[in-house]
Design an enzyme around this catalytic site. Structure first.
Site, PDB file in Angstrom:
ATOM      1  N   ASP A  62       0.812  -1.218   0.000  1.00 13.94           N
ATOM      2  CA  ASP A  62       0.000   0.000   0.000  1.00 13.94           C
ATOM      3  C   ASP A  62       0.847   1.271   0.000  1.00 13.94           C
ATOM      4  O   ASP A  62       0.463   2.283   0.581  1.00 13.94           O
ATOM      5  CB  ASP A  62      -0.962   0.029   1.208  1.00 13.94           C
ATOM      6  N   LYS A  70       2.349   2.409  -5.040  1.00 16.07           N
ATOM      7  CA  LYS A  70       3.209   2.038  -6.161  1.00 16.07           C
ATOM      8  C   LYS A  70       2.498   2.245  -7.496  1.00 16.07           C
ATOM      9  O   LYS A  70       3.126   2.577  -8.491  1.00 16.07           O
ATOM     10  CB  LYS A  70       3.607   0.554  -6.049  1.00 16.07           C
ATOM     11  N   GLY A 130      -3.857  -3.943  -4.449  1.00 16.69           N
ATOM     12  CA  GLY A 130      -4.770  -2.866  -4.822  1.00 16.69           C
ATOM     13  C   GLY A 130      -3.935  -1.678  -5.248  1.00 16.69           C
ATOM     14  O   GLY A 130      -3.326  -1.020  -4.416  1.00 16.69           O
ATOM     15  N   HIS A 131      -3.839  -1.447  -6.548  1.00 19.15           N
ATOM     16  CA  HIS A 131      -3.032  -0.337  -7.045  1.00 19.15           C
ATOM     17  C   HIS A 131      -3.969   0.743  -7.592  1.00 19.15           C
ATOM     18  O   HIS A 131      -4.870   0.450  -8.376  1.00 19.15           O
ATOM     19  CB  HIS A 131      -2.067  -0.831  -8.131  1.00 19.15           C
ATOM     20  N   GLN A 139       2.414  -5.762  -3.226  1.00 23.18           N
ATOM     21  CA  GLN A 139       2.696  -5.812  -1.778  1.00 23.18           C
ATOM     22  C   GLN A 139       4.035  -5.112  -1.499  1.00 23.18           C
ATOM     23  O   GLN A 139       4.357  -4.179  -2.222  1.00 23.18           O
ATOM     24  CB  GLN A 139       2.689  -7.258  -1.255  1.00 23.18           C
TER      25      GLN A 139
HETATM   26  P1  IMP Z   1      -2.644 -12.562   1.472  1.00 20.67           P
HETATM   27  O1  IMP Z   1      -1.682 -11.962   0.512  1.00 20.67           O
HETATM   28  O2  IMP Z   1      -4.083 -12.324   1.101  1.00 20.67           O
HETATM   29  O3  IMP Z   1      -2.348 -14.013   1.747  1.00 20.67           O
HETATM   30  O4  IMP Z   1      -2.461 -11.815   2.893  1.00 20.67           O
HETATM   31  C1  IMP Z   1      -1.267 -11.968   3.663  1.00 20.67           C
HETATM   32  C2  IMP Z   1      -0.889 -10.647   4.323  1.00 20.67           C
HETATM   33  O5  IMP Z   1      -0.483  -9.724   3.328  1.00 20.67           O
HETATM   34  C3  IMP Z   1      -2.037  -9.958   5.081  1.00 20.67           C
HETATM   35  O6  IMP Z   1      -1.493  -9.266   6.192  1.00 20.67           O
HETATM   36  C4  IMP Z   1      -2.583  -8.975   4.058  1.00 20.67           C
HETATM   37  O7  IMP Z   1      -3.228  -7.885   4.671  1.00 20.67           O
HETATM   38  C5  IMP Z   1      -1.274  -8.539   3.405  1.00 20.67           C
HETATM   39  N1  IMP Z   1      -1.463  -8.066   2.034  1.00 20.67           N
HETATM   40  C6  IMP Z   1      -1.697  -8.798   0.932  1.00 20.67           C
HETATM   41  N2  IMP Z   1      -1.786  -8.011  -0.150  1.00 20.67           N
HETATM   42  C7  IMP Z   1      -1.583  -6.765   0.277  1.00 20.67           C
HETATM   43  C8  IMP Z   1      -1.507  -5.505  -0.381  1.00 20.67           C
HETATM   44  O8  IMP Z   1      -1.613  -5.387  -1.610  1.00 20.67           O
HETATM   45  N3  IMP Z   1      -1.288  -4.436   0.412  1.00 20.67           N
HETATM   46  C9  IMP Z   1      -1.098  -4.547   1.742  1.00 20.67           C
HETATM   47  N4  IMP Z   1      -1.138  -5.682   2.395  1.00 20.67           N
HETATM   48  C10 IMP Z   1      -1.374  -6.792   1.662  1.00 20.67           C
END
Ligand code: IMP
Length: 429
Positions: free
Chosen positions: A16, A19, A43-44, A228
């Site tokens: 977040d 990017k 989420g971009h 991420q």
């Molecule tokens: P997952 O990727 O859905 O398996 O989530 C694993 C961890 O990564 C959790 O803490 C999510 O909140 C975090 N996470 C996954 N994708 C994002 C992102 O795009 N932005 C911020 N946190 C993320």
């Protein structure tokens, strides 16, 4: 190889970092934008012409007509989510279906992945990871486990895939029924739906590794888009509170087939403060009114899940670790405007545990949990800086803040973002 003209945009913290805006900004200087990790957990956000566009899977270069968008083999693709996203954006992203290539090697997300993840998180209760519930972890687990994995290229062989889906659903249903006491999935219904997605996506499926190698040989400029952030990287992040992919620049090689030496400039993105969603240690977290103020001023609610993000001071100790891991060339600071008007301003320059300073960012989550931030107080500013277009337009205290980030992280700040719009940017060459 003409490495220097290729660029990587990577998050330096827990995702977040905005990017999407930076990728959109730099995309016109490149011919290809390639996503190398993650899935629709990302989420971009891209903002221009008064409109906001939210992206999850399609690379953030899609709004530039001359740019080819590639979803690399390191990404996990939810076919339905991808088609929805293409349909939503193609009126603006002209010719998107022609310009979008999806790696035949990319693994896919199916209904059993999201179902399994929801059950697993529910059973973990307080010990949950706090995932986005998009089925990302179970899809990567199947990839590593091989026997129940499906790659995008298999959509090109529907007769084979129909039989494979039946076999997989049979196996997954054993777990749903016998372990969780849940209703089984209906393989026929799943296939009836997904066959159509496969047909719609098939023209975009390609050997993107071969495509990217050709592009490199032709001297095309490639922008690698990380999803991420480094602290969520499966190997180098704050395990187990991480995502399931290589979210640092280390993911480029496996996620695209492009060797590290060809990557060129690595630009790390940080917010002017730090946020985190989901569970896991966060030493600079502000659990007070100031944290709430940052959340409101920064609209810190998840693009994918809508969850309120945890907010805290900029953690330059953690960022220095990420900078080293990524072999950083420069930094982009985003959301600097959000700090305007805060009554207090601090950055973290180190951690202590039991009163003793740490030399390295902890490899053990139990240590990170106990780490106390060493905070340095900086002068806040009250001016609205969203109209600044050059460094000299910023108030002295904001310039000092940027300087301090450079000093503590040890890399130059190349881009400063002072608002969501493309135009609200200061670029330093
Ligand atoms: P997952 O990727 O859905 O398996 O989530 C694993 C961890 O990564 C959790 O803490 C999510 O909140 C975090 N996470 C996954 N994708 C994002 C992102 O795009 N932005 C911020 N946190 C993320």
């Amino acid at each position: 190889m003409k490495a220097r003209q290729n660029t990587c945009i990577v998050g330096l913290t827990w995702g977040d970092e905005a990017k999407g805006k930076i990728v959109d900004l730099l995309a016109p200087e490149h011919d290809v934008v390639v996503r190398y990790n993650g899935g629709n957990n990302a989420g971009h956000t891209v903002v221009f012409g008064g409109e906001t566009y939210k992206l999850h899977l399609v690379p953030s270069g899609l709004f530039h007509e001359g740019v080819t968008c590639v979803i690399g083999g390191g990404v996990v693709v939810d076919p339905k989510a991808l088609l929805d996203e293409i349909a939503r954006h193609e009126p603006i992203a002209k010719g998107l279906r022609r310009r979008l290539l999806v790696s035949s090697r990319a693994h896919t997300i199916w209904p059993w992945h999201a179902k399994l993840e929801a059950l697993s998180e529910k059973h973990l209760g307080k010990g949950k990871i706090g995932t986005t519930l998009r089925g990302i972890g179970p899809a990567y687990a199947d990839k590593a486990n091989r026997v129940h994995a499906i790659r995008m290229g298999e959509f090109l062989r529907p007769d084979h895939l129909r039989v494979k889906v039946e076999r997989i659903v049979e196996a997954k249903n054993l777990a749903f029924q016998k372990v969780f006491g849940e209703a089984p999935l209906d393989a026929r219904a799943v296939w009836a739906e997904y066959e159509g997605y496969g047909t719609a996506l098939a023209p975009m499926v390609a050997d993107t590794t071969a495509y990217l190698h050709r592009a490199l040989a032709q001297g095309k400029r490639i922008l690698f888009e990380g999803a991420q952030g480094t602290l969520l990287d499966i190997d180098h992040g704050t395990y187990p509170y991480v995502t399931s992919s290589s979210a640092s620049a280390a993911g480029i090689w496996p996620g695209t087939g492009i060797p590290g030496r060809a990557v060129g400039e690595i630009l790390g993105v940080v917010k002017a403060y730090t946020t985190r969603v989901g569970e896991g240690p966060f030493p600079t977290e502000l659990k007070d009114a100031l944290g709430d103020q940052i959340r409101e001023q920064g609209h810190e609610y998840g693009t994918t899940t809508g969850r309120p993000r945890r907010c805290g001071w900029l953690d330059t100790f953690a960022i220095r670790y990420s900078a080293r891991l990524n072999d950083l060339d420069g930094i982009a600071i985003t959301l600097l405007d959000v700090l305007s008007g805060l009554p207090d301003l601090k950055i973290c320059t180190g951690y202590t545990v039991d009163g003793r300073p740490l030399e390295e960012f902890p490899d053990d989550p139990a240590v990170l949990e106990r780490a106390k931030p060493v905070l340095e107080t900086l002068q806040p500013w009250s001016e609205n800086i969203s109209g600044a277009r050059q460094l000299k337009d910023l108030p002295r205290a904001a310039r000092r803040y940027v300087k301090r980030v450079e000093e503590t992280v040890g890399a130059p700040v190349r881009i400063i973002s002072v608002g969501p719009d493309r135009a609200q940017t200061i670029i330093r060459r």
